[in-house]
Motif scaffolding. Structure first.
Motif, PDB file in Angstrom:
ATOM      1  N   THR A  25     -30.640  -0.644-111.470  1.00  0.00           N
ATOM      2  CA  THR A  25     -29.315  -1.159-111.234  1.00  0.00           C
ATOM      3  C   THR A  25     -28.563   0.048-111.368  1.00  0.00           C
ATOM      4  O   THR A  25     -27.376  -0.077-110.741  1.00  0.00           O
ATOM      5  CB  THR A  25     -29.095  -2.148-112.434  1.00  0.00           C
ATOM      6  N   THR A  26     -28.592   0.976-111.923  1.00  0.00           N
ATOM      7  CA  THR A  26     -27.695   2.366-111.974  1.00  0.00           C
ATOM      8  C   THR A  26     -28.622   3.485-112.151  1.00  0.00           C
ATOM      9  O   THR A  26     -29.861   3.514-112.863  1.00  0.00           O
ATOM     10  CB  THR A  26     -26.778   2.198-113.585  1.00  0.00           C
ATOM     11  N   MET A  27     -28.165   4.595-111.474  1.00  0.00           N
ATOM     12  CA  MET A  27     -28.639   6.150-111.527  1.00  0.00           C
ATOM     13  C   MET A  27     -28.534   6.332-112.975  1.00  0.00           C
ATOM     14  O   MET A  27     -27.659   6.146-113.848  1.00  0.00           O
ATOM     15  CB  MET A  27     -28.071   6.781-110.706  1.00  0.00           C
ATOM     16  N   GLY A  28     -29.777   7.146-113.559  1.00  0.00           N
ATOM     17  CA  GLY A  28     -29.656   7.559-114.972  1.00  0.00           C
ATOM     18  C   GLY A  28     -29.875   6.282-115.891  1.00  0.00           C
ATOM     19  O   GLY A  28     -29.578   6.395-117.081  1.00  0.00           O
ATOM     20  N   CYS A  29     -30.407   5.299-115.541  1.00  0.00           N
ATOM     21  CA  CYS A  29     -30.653   4.116-116.613  1.00  0.00           C
ATOM     22  C   CYS A  29     -31.566   4.733-117.458  1.00  0.00           C
ATOM     23  O   CYS A  29     -32.696   5.132-117.641  1.00  0.00           O
ATOM     24  CB  CYS A  29     -31.638   3.105-115.625  1.00  0.00           C
ATOM     25  N   PRO A  30     -31.100   4.448-118.887  1.00  0.00           N
ATOM     26  CA  PRO A  30     -31.586   4.888-119.939  1.00  0.00           C
ATOM     27  C   PRO A  30     -33.011   4.235-120.302  1.00  0.00           C
ATOM     28  O   PRO A  30     -33.633   4.842-121.109  1.00  0.00           O
ATOM     29  CB  PRO A  30     -30.591   4.528-121.143  1.00  0.00           C
ATOM     30  N   ILE A  31     -33.240   3.178-119.647  1.00  0.00           N
ATOM     31  CA  ILE A  31     -34.684   2.365-119.894  1.00  0.00           C
ATOM     32  C   ILE A  31     -35.705   2.797-118.726  1.00  0.00           C
ATOM     33  O   ILE A  31     -36.571   2.243-118.832  1.00  0.00           O
ATOM     34  CB  ILE A  31     -34.646   1.027-120.334  1.00  0.00           C
ATOM     35  N   THR A  32     -35.303   3.825-118.027  1.00  0.00           N
ATOM     36  CA  THR A  32     -36.365   3.950-116.868  1.00  0.00           C
ATOM     37  C   THR A  32     -37.763   4.045-117.393  1.00  0.00           C
ATOM     38  O   THR A  32     -38.614   3.394-116.638  1.00  0.00           O
ATOM     39  CB  THR A  32     -35.893   5.454-115.997  1.00  0.00           C
ATOM     40  N   GLN A  33     -37.992   4.765-118.256  1.00  0.00           N
ATOM     41  CA  GLN A  33     -39.447   5.072-118.709  1.00  0.00           C
ATOM     42  C   GLN A  33     -40.062   3.959-119.342  1.00  0.00           C
ATOM     43  O   GLN A  33     -41.227   3.720-119.178  1.00  0.00           O
ATOM     44  CB  GLN A  33     -39.488   6.332-119.650  1.00  0.00           C
ATOM     45  N   VAL A  34     -39.176   3.137-119.920  1.00  0.00           N
ATOM     46  CA  VAL A  34     -39.832   1.839-120.646  1.00  0.00           C
ATOM     47  C   VAL A  34     -40.193   0.886-119.412  1.00  0.00           C
ATOM     48  O   VAL A  34     -41.262   0.288-119.573  1.00  0.00           O
ATOM     49  CB  VAL A  34     -38.847   1.374-121.724  1.00  0.00           C
ATOM     50  N   LEU A  35     -39.271   0.724-118.590  1.00  0.00           N
ATOM     51  CA  LEU A  35     -39.588  -0.008-117.428  1.00  0.00           C
ATOM     52  C   LEU A  35     -40.930   0.545-116.405  1.00  0.00           C
ATOM     53  O   LEU A  35     -41.599  -0.323-116.134  1.00  0.00           O
ATOM     54  CB  LEU A  35     -38.383  -0.089-116.127  1.00  0.00           C
ATOM     55  N   SER A  36     -40.980   1.892-116.410  1.00  0.00           N
ATOM     56  CA  SER A  36     -42.105   2.415-115.660  1.00  0.00           C
ATOM     57  C   SER A  36     -43.437   1.975-116.553  1.00  0.00           C
ATOM     58  O   SER A  36     -44.553   1.628-115.894  1.00  0.00           O
ATOM     59  CB  SER A  36     -42.160   3.856-115.719  1.00  0.00           C
TER      60      SER A  36
END
Length: 113
Positions: free
Chosen positions: A59-70
């Protein structure tokens, strides 16, 4: 005979695609409480030699939960017997907008735009 084999391969591919989508619908964005598929974050998927590639955005660049979602995506997809590993390709074009959300996601989030 070749037509039957082609049709059977297409059926298997469609079945796997459906099961991959089902698996990704179990991945709930912890901030929004809606799954990635209904949020419109999944742009495409493929499977080659046991490696599932997921094309997606956030939803946004630099999303703080990127690694969690991955990690959640990998866990969900690696439950399927055909998948040995998962590769995630983050894409920013086209950019995500709320219009990419399903009707369900819009209702769940109270979005009326």
């Amino acid at each position: 005979m070749a037509e039957n084999a082609t049709a059977e391969a297409a059926d298997k591919a469609a079945d796997l695609q459906d099961r991959m989508i089902d698996a990704l619908q179990s991945v709930i964005d912890p901030e929004l409480g809606v799954d990635l598929v209904n949020l419109g974050l999944i742009y495409g998927m493929s499977l080659t030699d046991g490696v599932a590639t997921v094309r997606m955005t956030l939803t946004t660049m630099g999303c703080p939960i990127t690694q969690v979602l991955s990690n959640m995506i990998e866990s969900a997809l690696e439950k399927l017997p055909e998948i040995e590993s998962v590769k995630i390709d983050l894409e920013w074009e086209p950019a995500w907008t709320p219009q990419r959300m399903s009707r369900y996601a819009r209702m769940a989030l109270g979005y009326h735009g």
